[in-house]
Design a protein around this motif. Structure first.
Motif, PDB file in Angstrom:
ATOM      1  N   SER A  99       0.742  -1.170   0.003  1.00  0.00           N
ATOM      2  CA  SER A  99      -0.079   0.068  -0.057  1.00  0.00           C
ATOM      3  C   SER A  99       0.877   1.300  -0.113  1.00  0.00           C
ATOM      4  O   SER A  99       2.035   1.098   0.317  1.00  0.00           O
ATOM      5  CB  SER A  99      -0.892   0.026   1.383  1.00  0.00           C
ATOM      6  N   ASP A 100       0.413   2.342  -0.204  1.00  0.00           N
ATOM      7  CA  ASP A 100       0.899   3.527  -0.397  1.00  0.00           C
ATOM      8  C   ASP A 100       1.816   3.912   1.063  1.00  0.00           C
ATOM      9  O   ASP A 100       2.860   4.521   1.108  1.00  0.00           O
ATOM     10  CB  ASP A 100       0.359   4.819  -0.978  1.00  0.00           C
ATOM     11  N   THR A 101       0.785   3.745   2.041  1.00  0.00           N
ATOM     12  CA  THR A 101       0.991   3.981   3.397  1.00  0.00           C
ATOM     13  C   THR A 101       2.499   3.298   3.723  1.00  0.00           C
ATOM     14  O   THR A 101       3.173   3.597   4.397  1.00  0.00           O
ATOM     15  CB  THR A 101      -0.035   3.902   4.315  1.00  0.00           C
ATOM     16  N   TYR A 102       2.321   1.983   3.580  1.00  0.00           N
ATOM     17  CA  TYR A 102       3.511   0.946   3.926  1.00  0.00           C
ATOM     18  C   TYR A 102       4.777   1.440   3.242  1.00  0.00           C
ATOM     19  O   TYR A 102       5.648   1.078   3.778  1.00  0.00           O
ATOM     20  CB  TYR A 102       2.974  -0.225   3.732  1.00  0.00           C
ATOM     21  N   THR A 103       4.384   1.714   2.020  1.00  0.00           N
ATOM     22  CA  THR A 103       5.927   1.931   1.122  1.00  0.00           C
ATOM     23  C   THR A 103       6.436   3.439   1.612  1.00  0.00           C
ATOM     24  O   THR A 103       7.580   3.442   1.861  1.00  0.00           O
ATOM     25  CB  THR A 103       5.306   2.278  -0.233  1.00  0.00           C
ATOM     26  N   LYS A 104       5.520   4.260   2.050  1.00  0.00           N
ATOM     27  CA  LYS A 104       6.059   5.526   2.667  1.00  0.00           C
ATOM     28  C   LYS A 104       6.754   5.383   3.926  1.00  0.00           C
ATOM     29  O   LYS A 104       7.811   5.657   4.160  1.00  0.00           O
ATOM     30  CB  LYS A 104       4.933   6.673   2.795  1.00  0.00           C
ATOM     31  N   SER A 147      -3.490   3.705   9.339  1.00  0.00           N
ATOM     32  CA  SER A 147      -2.912   4.374  10.551  1.00  0.00           C
ATOM     33  C   SER A 147      -3.747   3.586  11.770  1.00  0.00           C
ATOM     34  O   SER A 147      -4.744   3.332  11.678  1.00  0.00           O
ATOM     35  CB  SER A 147      -3.024   5.792  10.478  1.00  0.00           C
ATOM     36  N   VAL A 148      -3.023   3.956  12.814  1.00  0.00           N
ATOM     37  CA  VAL A 148      -3.534   3.058  14.106  1.00  0.00           C
ATOM     38  C   VAL A 148      -3.990   4.442  15.058  1.00  0.00           C
ATOM     39  O   VAL A 148      -3.253   5.346  15.457  1.00  0.00           O
ATOM     40  CB  VAL A 148      -2.693   2.616  14.832  1.00  0.00           C
ATOM     41  N   GLU A 149      -5.453   4.533  15.381  1.00  0.00           N
ATOM     42  CA  GLU A 149      -6.043   5.443  16.335  1.00  0.00           C
ATOM     43  C   GLU A 149      -6.261   5.049  17.516  1.00  0.00           C
ATOM     44  O   GLU A 149      -5.886   3.772  17.844  1.00  0.00           O
ATOM     45  CB  GLU A 149      -7.224   6.164  15.456  1.00  0.00           C
ATOM     46  N   ASP A 150      -6.918   5.968  18.350  1.00  0.00           N
ATOM     47  CA  ASP A 150      -7.196   5.589  19.734  1.00  0.00           C
ATOM     48  C   ASP A 150      -8.289   4.786  19.756  1.00  0.00           C
ATOM     49  O   ASP A 150      -8.052   3.700  20.727  1.00  0.00           O
ATOM     50  CB  ASP A 150      -7.562   6.859  20.712  1.00  0.00           C
ATOM     51  N   HIS A 151      -9.205   4.743  18.999  1.00  0.00           N
ATOM     52  CA  HIS A 151     -10.401   3.719  18.948  1.00  0.00           C
ATOM     53  C   HIS A 151     -10.329   2.632  18.000  1.00  0.00           C
ATOM     54  O   HIS A 151     -11.416   2.297  17.873  1.00  0.00           O
ATOM     55  CB  HIS A 151     -11.672   4.541  19.436  1.00  0.00           C
ATOM     56  N   ASN A 166      -9.651 -12.298  20.064  1.00  0.00           N
ATOM     57  CA  ASN A 166      -9.571 -12.904  21.439  1.00  0.00           C
ATOM     58  C   ASN A 166      -8.127 -12.464  22.118  1.00  0.00           C
ATOM     59  O   ASN A 166      -7.645 -13.201  22.705  1.00  0.00           O
ATOM     60  CB  ASN A 166      -9.804 -14.573  21.281  1.00  0.00           C
ATOM     61  N   ASN A 167      -7.639 -11.334  21.440  1.00  0.00           N
ATOM     62  CA  ASN A 167      -6.297 -11.143  22.166  1.00  0.00           C
ATOM     63  C   ASN A 167      -6.083  -9.513  22.044  1.00  0.00           C
ATOM     64  O   ASN A 167      -6.511  -8.842  21.065  1.00  0.00           O
ATOM     65  CB  ASN A 167      -5.128 -11.691  21.495  1.00  0.00           C
ATOM     66  N   PRO A 168      -5.228  -8.960  22.836  1.00  0.00           N
ATOM     67  CA  PRO A 168      -5.369  -7.500  22.689  1.00  0.00           C
ATOM     68  C   PRO A 168      -4.328  -6.645  21.653  1.00  0.00           C
ATOM     69  O   PRO A 168      -4.087  -5.769  21.679  1.00  0.00           O
ATOM     70  CB  PRO A 168      -4.848  -7.061  24.372  1.00  0.00           C
ATOM     71  N   ALA A 169      -3.683  -7.804  21.072  1.00  0.00           N
ATOM     72  CA  ALA A 169      -2.733  -7.383  20.084  1.00  0.00           C
ATOM     73  C   ALA A 169      -3.376  -6.530  19.111  1.00  0.00           C
ATOM     74  O   ALA A 169      -4.506  -6.705  18.684  1.00  0.00           O
ATOM     75  CB  ALA A 169      -2.213  -8.549  19.294  1.00  0.00           C
ATOM     76  N   GLU A 170      -2.618  -5.526  18.583  1.00  0.00           N
ATOM     77  CA  GLU A 170      -3.095  -4.461  17.700  1.00  0.00           C
ATOM     78  C   GLU A 170      -2.643  -4.860  16.122  1.00  0.00           C
ATOM     79  O   GLU A 170      -1.823  -5.500  15.892  1.00  0.00           O
ATOM     80  CB  GLU A 170      -2.499  -3.266  17.690  1.00  0.00           C
ATOM     81  N   LEU A 171      -3.563  -4.418  15.487  1.00  0.00           N
ATOM     82  CA  LEU A 171      -3.109  -4.446  13.754  1.00  0.00           C
ATOM     83  C   LEU A 171      -1.930  -3.554  13.369  1.00  0.00           C
ATOM     84  O   LEU A 171      -1.880  -2.207  14.296  1.00  0.00           O
ATOM     85  CB  LEU A 171      -4.087  -4.136  12.715  1.00  0.00           C
ATOM     86  N   LYS A 172      -1.359  -3.921  12.468  1.00  0.00           N
ATOM     87  CA  LYS A 172      -0.164  -2.910  12.319  1.00  0.00           C
ATOM     88  C   LYS A 172      -0.123  -2.218  10.832  1.00  0.00           C
ATOM     89  O   LYS A 172      -1.249  -2.770   9.989  1.00  0.00           O
ATOM     90  CB  LYS A 172       1.249  -3.934  11.933  1.00  0.00           C
TER      91      LYS A 172
END
Length: 1812
Positions: free
Chosen positions: A118-123, A197-201, A226-232
């Motif tokens: 994606s463009d964001t990942y490339t940047k 992007s990762v936001e607060d909520h 079922n886990n608190p892990a966040e998406l990257k």
């Protein structure tokens, strides 16, 4: 459309919903083809049988889009159907750090690069690389896992160098969802995206739709995973649109598995063929069931297919039409709009994962036998069932070999098959296998098949700086590191390895997962028989193995084995003696034996020792060896035979040594015989040791080498070698640049290619043989490197007396010994009989068979099982038939192959004559056997054997050939060593190879003129008949001697039949090599092949034949005589025909004398066949060479009024066409004689070498005046003439309107051709209605040969002048100048007269004011005079000056004071540009005396005023006029003396030349003056005068004139005239400048071929002149011939002195920068500067060129290289200044500061060095 809410819900009114509008319009555009749906369906029902045909023709609108119709047949997705932009569903197969391997449908595989997420990942990736901070960056293995399903798009399809194709994929949402817009988003859609992007909520997800923000709540993700892990950031997600707000600008997503499983694509979502996405679940209905798959209907109107690979295996047999199924979209082909669907459970139920690993373990590469073919799908492939019931698929391309035709039915009939598993497709959950035999038998299929330590063979594919790439198979390649290319480090590996070379390697390590393979080419490792350490557990204590040093430290050496197994050799274990500095003793890459002292496999620690290996070797009791001293004779026992030699045991201890095959004899052919004769247990005596080296002992049995050791003619070490010393050695190695010669005591010398022979050698491999004994003379010594050069030239080495005879006797003795050994061992009567045979022995034989090629085989009762044969040369003249008894003589006996060669020639079988010692004989080579030849002595029936080479050093190509003549001298009439044969010495008589003649032909008498002979026709050719005579010789009958009177058009030789008996008479002889006819009376006549005649008139006995010489026969022919000749040969390159009148008289026919029609010009040989009788006319008889010039067109000379063919020799715009005519004639076609209807640009239709039909008008000065007018060529068929010929001025009439071509434009007007001899002039005021200030405007718009319509105004017959008009009112045509020039109109009539009166009054008023002013002043002032030339209508120049009133008033104002006096303005000081290359900016003014000027200023009005007011001039006025006249005269004299002013007439030039006769500039201006008026002959005359007048001391001035004359001839002359001037210039000037000037003239006039030919002559003649090479190089680069320039540079470096090499290379590099390839120029500079790094002048030039042609980064890199050189401080300071100046001009403040810091660092380093 979903409900729409406000972005800001606080306050305001809620917007009304629009549900009706949301659904209806969307369904209307649901499918682009649903506008006429009812009509379409009705039509389909009516033509359902031809549905496929109609579907191709259906188009909608202007775009003509293809309808989505059901396919005719179902087939899988093939690789060829995949295009860029195609959307597909894929499954992650493998993940690496930089790319992801994706499994696509139907076994296809693609690659997802790290930049295509994606463009964001490339940047983010770019930012992380810049900051080196990877905390927030997530690599690909963390984002993707095997089995993950992706929606992807084909980004591009790459083709590698080897031809393999790679599919590059992308999951960038902007490409995948490209067809969607924010307005088309509907709730319930399932889309793919990447986390932006990762936001607060939650997370912002990029779904690739501009203007839309997608939000994924964080809680939903936590609940699912079922886990608190966040998406990257960059993580791929498949989500469902849960809510769409604000017309699609804001959407809320969900990734709930339950929601995704229930989400099906519905019609109201607005899906169409343009935005349909893979991975969508659809409800479909089965329309058709076939054995290859299903055809479905989904989304109400779309059709799709399910191939057999994606049908559910459990329900494959239960599918029926009209069944409702749930399907997943796999792909859609953009071109055919074919939609591929899948019914597999793992794709229909999103909750289930795809298993990326094959079931039952990894079986890829396994060869499986006993497979059964269960189904055949002809368009796709076949299904196989493996023995374990596993189902596999075979693609149709792997059912057979690529080059074999398809045999599907035969495959079905085979019960069992053997296949190889190639791959596992996770997307299809199937194994893909191959039935190709080549794939099954492949040794290495994948990297897993390789193991460390394994020996492999491969092909070199590339050489890189880090090592060499080797291909083991199509898909497996390995890398040989640079340190592993050889046992020693190679400085130039490209000299040893070439691309495509086969090499054997050993595997160092293999990483199958990363597909990395490392190999070694170190000979010690490849051939090692010691144990291999593949792991630490293999390295057991006490074991010895070979290892490679990879690191050297003070504490010891690190040694590496296989699979990265490494160990340490401590410093105390390096050697028995103390090693203080290991780096001085060992080097990286060195291979040594090591012994294991200690190994701990768990901790991977390994301690090794070099010392233990040495001690271990010394502890073992040494085996007693013989004292091998060079020159000592030994005896050895044969132990075994190998391909390279014989392994022997030297007695008495039987020390094993290899005796090379090439050391068995001085004769290389005998070496193989001796090797064949040896058996195990044989004792070989008289062996000699050649070296004292115990490690490498060399034995030899070469007699000459042994003799040199006995006589002491050897060098024992390098110090004994001196220049001029002669040694005896043998060829050890053959290289392209020379051969290495080995000598006793282990010395080696190099014989360069140029020193190998007195002759030029093209290929060294064909010059000598390995092991060949040679004499060598030392020519050069390199004491430092212990190397020396030798020469093998026969002319420079001294041969011992009697060497040839001694070698011959030894060679024959060796052969006789071999024969005896074989006869004794065979223990058979047959071998004993063969060994008893000898050369010259006679046998009684019977003919067995006569071969078609001329040879024969025989049989003998005594020699059964023996092949007895005679070649065609040795049965000539003998009419052999099977069973016939003959006597034959033995030429050679080959005992190995049981073959005997014999001859039945009478002269060899006859009675032998005795020989006298010392007598000389001519001999003929009768048989060749490698290094021996059998010869026959002239008329003695004696045979003997000689060497086929006269010298040991003679090349292979210089050996004797069969049939060669030699001169011999008898040494012994009967030599015992030769078995009673005579021993002779010989020398070559003629280097040419002669055909093998019969013995009857070798007679010095031969035949006499007039002899009647009989023979049989052997061969019939178009131009001759070959006859075999009674004595076996061959005679030739020329086509002209076959019959007395051959009819025209016939082929006389066709009347003669092969095999017929003929009677002929001898009329001469013909040389066999040159086929040249020589009569018996010729001084150099030598009998070879008799020339015969079959003409009855000459065979008549009553006629007394008289031989005539060629000169006597030629004297009988006269020009114009008609003759009968015969076609002999056509030469297409030179385009002429060769005919023969007699065996000794040849005629030539040029192309123009062959044909009369242009259509036969390309292939005139079709009109004349070989051997055909034709009628011709003699044009000319040439005594040298003695031949006839013949014409076949019926004429032999050109006549006035005739029509003939001509060839355009040159196209000259000023003259017309220069034409080459038959019989050496030349002609000119004027532009007026090209056509009856003139056309614009008349010469464009003609080109050089074009054939045309011409009419001969007349001849003038040896040149014909020609015409191409149809009215002259074909008067009867010609059309009406629009532009008739004008032969004289009397044919013209005043007022007549005609057409003509512009000849030139000058100040006097426009000169127009009316005919070839009549030229008219239109004055400038009669040329255009516009006012023109200079004739140059007309010249620009009226180029040469412009077609104009003109009107004749007047004719002056006495002066032959015709005045013309081009005005529109006269011609009725538009003006010659276009309106776009915006020129003012010229005043005419009453307006012009009013303007003249007004202007005159102003002038008189101004003059009176000046007069009054002068009378009142104390000092008389001069009045201003303005001479306006051309102000009257009677002016000849024709220039009408247009004045504006304001300008007149300003110009007519009086200017007081003499200092302000204005000179009379010159007429048109315009620049004169002559096509010959001369130009001047300023010209001389044509001034008149004062009185004349006054008359010029007078007018009618002024005369009238003077007559009405006569006044007597006062004394003051008279004095003033006198003073003005003197002043004008002084000005005139000054102008005549001014060299900057251009003369206007010939008189002015002559006056100036009297003052400056040596000025080439004046002479050139004089020539240009004539060329301006197209007076070419006058210009030539001026040039000739200049060459005679200019002093011989003024070489440069004379050269300028010669160059001008060359320019003139190039433009206006012919090739012959230019060549003559060039040859004259070479006689009077320095040759090199003349050559250079002519080359420049050719280049500027685009005569590329002539220029290149001239440059080739220049580099041969002036090869020592550097400027010539540079000029030629610049020319080639300007022509775009870069490769030719590189070859030229190599030639220049060989020709010029070595001290010029650097300068020449740099100059060529500068030329490359200017005209050629900048990259090549940079490499040339880099190569020079790497050898001469301290040449600061070259660095400076390189920097200047790079600044001009290179990029900023390249320039900065170059500066950085320079400032780090080890140069003087003063020089480095200079480059720092330049660096700083460059950055100030092109850089930034940061870059400027960086340069200053580098300079400061340099100064600090220098200070530190000085302090130290």
């Amino acid at each position: 459309m979903a409900l729409v809410e406000e972005d800001f819900p606080r306050g305001g009114k809620a917007k009304k919903t629009a549900e009706n509008k949301a659904v209806v319009p969307q369904t209307t555009v649901d499918n682009l083809f649903q506008t006429h749906k009812p009509k379409e369906t009705t039509k389909r029902k009516g033509v359902s049988k031809e549905d496929g045909k109609k579907a191709k023709k259906q188009k909608t609108g202007k775009d003509a889009l293809t309808l989505n119709v059901a396919p005719k047949s179902v087939e899988i997705l093939h690789f060829k159907n995949i295009k860029e932009g195609m959307l597909m569903l894929g499954c992650v197969k493998e993940v690496s750090d930089f790319d992801v391997t994706v499994s696509l449908p139907c076994g296809v595989q693609g690659f997802l690069g790290i930049k295509n997420i994606s463009d964001t990942y490339t940047k983010l990736l770019s930012e992380q690389l810049d900051t080196d901070d990877t905390e927030e960056f997530c690599s690909l293995p963390h984002l993707f896992i095997p089995g993950m399903v992706l929606r992807c798009v084909v980004a591009r399809i790459d083709v590698t160098k080897g031809g393999s194709v790679s599919i590059q994929l992308s999951i960038n949402p902007k490409l995948v969802n490209k067809a969607l817009t924010s307005g088309s988003l509907k709730a319930g859609m399932v889309l793919s995206g990447c986390v932006e992007s990762v936001e607060d909520h939650g997370y912002i997800v990029d779904i690739g739709i501009s203007g839309t923000k997608a939000f994924l709540p964080q809680q939903a993700v936590k609940d699912i995973h079922n886990n608190p892990a966040e998406l990257k950031v960059g993580q791929y997600v498949t989500s469902k649109l849960e809510e769409v707000k604000n017309d699609g600008r804001v959407v809320r997503l969900t990734v709930s598995p339950l929601a995704l499983a229930q989400a099906c694509a519905e019609t109201q979502h607005g899906w169409s063929l343009t935005n349909l996405l893979p991975g969508l679940l659809v409800k479909a209905q089965i329309q058709k069931v076939t054995k290859h798959g299903l055809i479905l209907n989904f989304l109400s109107s779309f059709s799709g297919q399910v191939d057999f690979l994606h049908m559910d295996p459990k329900q494959a047999s239960t599918y029926a039409v009209a069944d409702e199924v749930r399907a997943c979209v796999l792909y859609m082909e953009p071109s055919t709009r074919l939609v591929g669907l899948s019914l597999r459970n793992y794709l229909i139920h999103p909750g289930t994962t795809v298993d990326a690993a094959p079931p039952g373990g990894d079986r890829i590469g396994e060869v499986v036998e006993g497979c059964k073919l269960t189904a055949m799908h002809h368009l796709s492939g076949a299904m196989l069932e493996l023995p374990d019931k596993t189902v596999a698929f075979v693609h149709k391309n792997h059912l057979k070999e690529s080059h074999l035709p398809a045999k599907d039915n035969q495959l079905m009939n085979v019960a069992e098959h053997t296949c190889r598993i190639m791959d596992f497709s996770p997307m299809d959950q199937l194994y893909f296998v191959s039935l190709r035999k080549s794939v099954i038998e492949k040794l290495f299929f994948r990297y897993h098949d390789l193991q460390a330590g394994q020996l492999v063979e491969g092909t070199v594919s590339a050489l890189q700086g880090y090592g060499m790439m080797v291909n083991l198979s199509d898909c497996i390649k390995g890398m040989v590191p640079r340190t592993h290319l050889s046992d020693i480090v190679l400085q130039h590996p490209e000299k040893k390895y070439t691309e495509g070379m086969k090499v054997q390697c050993r595997v160092l390590s293999v990483d199958a997962e990363k597909k990395q393979l490392k190999l070694t080419r170190k000979k010690t490792l490849v051939q090692s028989t010691l144990p291999l350490f593949l792991s630490y557990s293999d390295a057991r204590r006490g074991l010895v193995s070979h290892g490679c040093i990879v690191c050297i430290k003070d504490f010891g050496c690190i040694v590496r084995f296989y699979n990265d197994v490494k160990g340490l050799v401590p410093v105390n274990e390096l050697s028995a003696t103390l090693v203080l500095n290991p780096k001085e003793v060992f080097y990286i890459g060195q291979v040594l034996k090591v012994q294991v002292l200690h190994c701990d496999p768990e901790s991977k620690k390994l301690v090794l020792s070099f010392k233990a290996v040495i001690e271990r070797d010394t502890e073992t009791p040494p085996k007693p060896i013989v004292d091998f001293e060079a020159g000592k004779k030994l005896e050895a026992k044969v132990l075994r035979k190998s391909l390279n030699g014989v392994e022997v045991g030297v007695l008495p201890e039987e020390t094993h040594i290899l005796l090379s095959t090439m050391h068995l004899s001085d004769h290389t052919s005998n070496c193989l015989l001796l090797w064949e004769a040896l058996r195990e247990g044989d004792i070989i005596s008289d062996l000699v040791c050649l070296s004292n080296n115990k490690q490498k002992i060399t034995l030899t049995k070469k007699p000459i080498i042994k003799w040199s050791l006995e006589e002491g003619l050897v060098a024992k070490n390098f110090s004994d070698i001196t220049v001029g010393m002669q040694l005896i050695g043998w060829i050890k190695n053959i290289m392209p640049y020379g051969v290495f010669v080995e000598f006793p005591y282990g010395l080696f010398g190099l014989a360069p290619k140029s020193a190998m022979s007195d002759k030029f050698i093209m290929d060294t491999a064909s010059a000598f043989q390995l092991g060949q004994t040679v004499f060598a003379k030392v020519t050069n010594l390199d004491v430092e490197k212990h190397r020396f050069l030798v020469t093998l030239k026969v002319s420079e080495v001294i041969v011992p007396k009697g060497d040839a005879q001694t070698r011959l006797i030894r060679g024959l003795q060796e052969r006789r010994a071999v024969a005896e050994i074989l006869a004794s061992r065979a223990n058979s009567e047959h071998c004993q009989q063969l060994s008893a045979l000898c050369v010259g022995q006679k046998l009684k034989l019977s003919v067995d068979d006569v071969e078609d090629g001329g040879g024969a085989t025989f049989k003998s009762d005594d020699l059964t099982d023996t092949v007895i044969q005679a070649t065609k040369h040795h049965v000539m003249g003998a009419n052999l038939t099977p069973g016939q008894k003959v006597t034959a003589v033995i030429l050679y006996v080959d005992i190995l192959s049981s073959r005997v060669f014999v001859s039945v020639l009478p002269k060899l079988v006859g009675k032998k004559k005795s020989l006298a010692e010392g007598s000389s004989y001519m001999v003929i080579v009768q048989h060749i056997d490698k290094e021996f030849a059998v010869i026959s002595l002239e008329e003695t029936a004696q045979l003997t054997v000689i060497q086929s080479t006269g010298h040991l050093n003679e090349l292979e190509l210089e050996k004797l050939k069969l049939g060669m003549y030699l001169r011999s001298t008898v040494i012994e009439s009967s030599c015992e060593e030769l078995g009673g044969l005579p021993l002779v010495s010989w020398e070559r008589v003629n280097r040419k190879h002669h055909r093998m003649p019969s013995e009857s032909q070798t007679s010095h008498k031969g035949y006499c003129y007039g002899d009647i002979v009989k023979g049989r026709v052997r061969t019939v050719k178009p131009t001759c008949v070959l006859v075999t005579l009674a004595d076996g010789s061959t005679g030739s009958v020329h086509v002209s001697e076959v019959s007395d009177g051959a009819c025209l058009g016939t082929f006389p030789t066709s009347s003669v039949k092969v095999g017929s008996e003929v009677t002929a008479m001898v009329i001469g002889g013909r040389e066999a090599t040159s086929h040249r006819f020589l009569p018996f009376s010729h001084a150099k006549f030598k009998y070879t092949t008799p020339e015969l005649t079959l003409q009855p008139s000459k065979l008549d006995k009553d006629v007394d034949p008289k031989p005539l010489t060629t000169q006597e026969k030629l004297s009988r022919y006269k020009a114009g005589e008609e003759i009968r000749c015969f076609v002999s040969k056509y030469y297409p390159e030179r385009k002429f025909l060769e005919v023969t009148v007699d065996p000794c008289i040849t005629g030539t026919v040029e192309l123009l004398a062959m044909i009369t029609d242009v259509k036969y010009a390309n292939h005139p040989e079709k009109l004349y066949k070989l051997g055909q009788a034709v009628s011709g006319f003699v044009v000319e008889v040439t005594p040298k060479p003695q031949r006839l010039i013949v014409s076949l067109t019926g004429i032999h000379m050109l006549e006035k009024g005739s029509v003939t063919l001509g060839m355009v020799n040159n196209v000259q715009p000023h003259v017309g066409l220069q034409v080459k005519l038959p019989f050496g004639g030349k002609g000119i076609v004027s532009v007026m004689d090209l056509a009856d209807n003139y056309r614009p640009k008349p010469l464009d239709a003609y080109s050089k070498d074009q054939l045309i039909r011409c009419y001969l008008i007349g001849k003038e000065n040896d040149k014909w005046r020609l015409s191409l007018r149809p009215s002259r060529l074909n008067p009867e068929q010609a059309k009406p003439v629009k532009d008739p010929e004008i032969s004289s001025i009397e044919e013209l009439k005043v007022g007549q309107i005609i057409r003509g071509y512009v000849k030139s434009v000058g100040e006097q007007g426009i000169f127009i051709r009316l005919s070839q001899s009549i030229i008219g002039r239109a004055q400038l005021q009669q040329s255009t209605k516009y006012f023109v200030s200079s004739h140059s405007i007309l010249k620009e718009n009226l180029p040469l040969n412009t077609l104009l319509t003109i009107k004749i105004l007047s004719i002056e017959k006495e002066e032959q002048l015709v005045n013309l008009s081009l005005l529109p009112e006269d011609t009725g045509k538009p003006d010659v100048l276009p309106e776009s020039l915006a020129l003012p109109l010229r005043l005419v009539g009453v307006k012009k007269k009013e303007y003249d009166v007004k202007r005159e009054r102003k002038r008189v008023l101004s003059q009176s004011l000046v007069t009054k002013k002068d009378q009142t002043d104390e000092v008389p002032k001069k009045k201003k005079k303005k001479a306006k030339k051309g102000s009257t209508e009677d002016n000849d120049s024709g220039v009408e000056v247009y004045f504006r009133e304001g300008e007149d008033e300003k110009k007519e104002q009086p200017i007081p004071g003499p200092s302000k006096q204005v000179k009379p303005s010159p007429v048109g000081p315009a620049r004169l540009q002559v096509s010959a290359g001369f130009s001047w900016d300023v010209g001389l003014n044509t001034l008149k005396p004062a009185s004349v000027a006054q008359e010029g200023d007078s007018s009618d009005g002024e005369d009238h005023e003077k007559s009405t007011k006569p006044q007597k001039k006062s004394r003051h006025e008279l004095a003033l006029e006198k003073k003005e006249a003197e002043k004008a005269l002084f000005q005139r004299e000054a102008e005549l003396m001014d060299p900057n002013l251009r003369p206007q007439d010939a008189g002015a030039f002559e006056r100036l030349l009297l003052a400056s006769p040596n000025s080439s500039l004046l002479w050139l201006q004089y020539m240009a003056h004539h060329l301006q008026a197209t007076q070419i002959e006058q210009a030539r005359a001026v040039a000739e005068r200049a060459l005679k007048t200019i002093s011989f001391r003024e070489e440069q001035e004379k050269l300028n004139v010669w160059v001008a004359l060359l320019n003139l001839e190039n433009l206006y002359g012919s090739d012959e005239s230019l060549k003559k001037v060039f040859e004259r210039a070479l006689q009077f000037c320095e040759p090199m400048p003349v050559y250079q000037q002519l080359a420049d003239i050719y280049a500027k006039s685009n005569k590329t071929k002539e220029a290149e030919d001239l440059y080739k002559k220049m580099v041969k003649r002036f090869r020592q002149d550097k400027a010539v090479w540079l000029s030629y190089g610049a020319f080639l680069l300007q022509q775009g011939q870069g490769d030719a320039t590189s070859a030229l540079l190599q030639r220049a470096l060989k020709s010029l002195p070595s001290k010029e090499s650097v300068d020449v290379i740099t100059k060529f590099a500068q030329l490359e920068f200017r005209y050629g390839d900048a990259e090549r120029a940079r490499s040339m500079f880099d190569k020079v500067l790497s050898n001469y790094p301290k040449r600061t002048d070259l660095w400076s030039v390189f920097i200047d060129l790079m600044i001009k042609h290179g990029s900023q980064s390249e320039v900065r890199a170059l500066f950085d290289r320079v400032i780090h050189l080890s140069l003087a401080v003063k020089r480095i300071k200079f480059f720092f200044k330049r660096y700083l100046e460059y950055e100030k001009k092109h850089g930034t403040p940061e870059s400027i500061q960086a340069v200053k810091e580098k300079a400061l660092e340099f100064v600090e380093n220098k200070v530190t060095e000085a302090a130290c």
